[in-house]
Write an enzyme that holds these catalytic residues in place. Sequence first.
Site, PDB file in Angstrom:
ATOM      1  N   GLY A  99       0.816  -1.207   0.000  1.00  0.00           N
ATOM      2  CA  GLY A  99       0.000   0.000   0.000  1.00  0.00           C
ATOM      3  C   GLY A  99       0.848   1.255   0.000  1.00  0.00           C
ATOM      4  N   GLY A 101       0.499   5.209   1.610  1.00  0.00           N
ATOM      5  CA  GLY A 101      -0.273   6.112   2.446  1.00  0.00           C
ATOM      6  C   GLY A 101       0.082   7.555   2.185  1.00  0.00           C
ATOM      7  N   LYS A 122       7.340   2.909   5.577  1.00  0.00           N
ATOM      8  CA  LYS A 122       8.488   3.773   5.305  1.00  0.00           C
ATOM      9  C   LYS A 122       8.025   5.195   5.016  1.00  0.00           C
ATOM     10  CE  LYS A 122      12.224   2.319   3.512  1.00  0.00           C
ATOM     11  NZ  LYS A 122      13.294   1.845   2.593  1.00  0.00           N
ATOM     12  N   ASP A 217      -7.213  11.977  10.220  1.00  0.00           N
ATOM     13  CA  ASP A 217      -7.198  11.308   8.909  1.00  0.00           C
ATOM     14  C   ASP A 217      -8.009  10.014   8.945  1.00  0.00           C
ATOM     15  OD1 ASP A 217      -6.536  11.094   6.222  1.00  0.00           O
ATOM     16  OD2 ASP A 217      -4.680   9.998   6.610  1.00  0.00           O
TER      17      ASP A 217
END
Length: 408
Positions: A99, A101, A122, A217
């Site tokens: 994924g 982000g 990361k 978020d």
Amino acid sequence: MKQIFDPQIDEKDQKTDLDDIQGKLNEITSILVEQQTEQLRHYEWIEQNISQRFKSFKIHLQQNIDRIHDPVKAQDFVKEEQAFLHIPYHDLIQGTLIGQGGFGDVYRGRWLSRDHEVVIKKVRIQYLHDNHRKDLVNEISMMYQIRYDHILNIFGGCMEPENYALIVEYMSLGSLYDVLKEQTLQLSWTDRWSIAYQMTKGINYLHKLQKAIIHRDIKSLNILLKENGKDFLTKIADFGLAEIRHETMRQSSYNPFVGTLQWKAPELLEMGRHTEASDVYALGVVLWELGTGCEAYKGVDAQTIDTFVRRGDRLKIPINIPKSFSDIISRAWAQEPLQRPTCQHLLNLMKDVSSEVAIKEKLKTAAASTDRRIVEEATTGSLSPQQHSTRYILVFSADGDLTFVYLF
């Protein structure tokens, strides 16, 4: 190697050894990488990212040398290490990308020294100045200390230049967004109420801390799931990342707000500040996704969404959504922040309704298994081993499970 950095050995001998290491740092690092690769060859991906593991070993060797040469720097290292568990990159195997982000790339991986499957998040940051580094350490420390059933666990962090990362628990089903989009699960309404209740509990926990945390978020991408027996365990991810998001945006061209507009409260579109109420609005949109199984504002451009939300319009709630669930969505995404309920209030509403849903689904299952028509009027109070109503008799087994529904 441990003897070289042992403070108990003769200081003069130690300095000589350290000077030798400093002059042969690359050579020693190469040996360490080769030894690790050979010892852990049975792990998938171990031979990948060798250059990054080389840098990691070298960084930590240099830090150990600096600790001895510079007592002030040594104290800084100790303070930072006390804030949260520091996990060196060479203690991780970075696997497949799963994924992306708002602040970085997300990889499935393994924590070697614990032989544990993890997720490596990361961060798109190449280098941190001292003041930004302290802010980031404080932020990770705060997240690291939070342990709650419905908050994603953070095992530690990697603080190496070019490899800044959060190491978090792996949730096997991924995000709610992915589950709904890929339709990998058939969610009953009991499942939906349970997921809704758990994610609201997670957000409520953050809001009720002594120093309240505003998530900022909340979206279906940050609601993670894994199987828990016959049920699903739900956890909230990516809370408390304001400093990481800010520094990521400053150092890269990646816009962390792209793709999050669907969940933004109207006051945020007018440059208002994040509050508990704006979190609740975003939760309302996630509840709509959970109830409908659809992606919010799919195919709609950003300007249209902005205008639509600002003027008080909302996504249509289908008529097949239970009224109780529909009412909660409508209250959560109210236009005015003061009109939205708190998460604690939502929990009270959900708890009352979800117990009714569970009883009704049990009645339907029991009626279907005995080849009788479904009872639509379910008793909502506590059920004794044989309880009568004007429409049916409930029969329970010895362990308390509903077994038959007789109509009369």
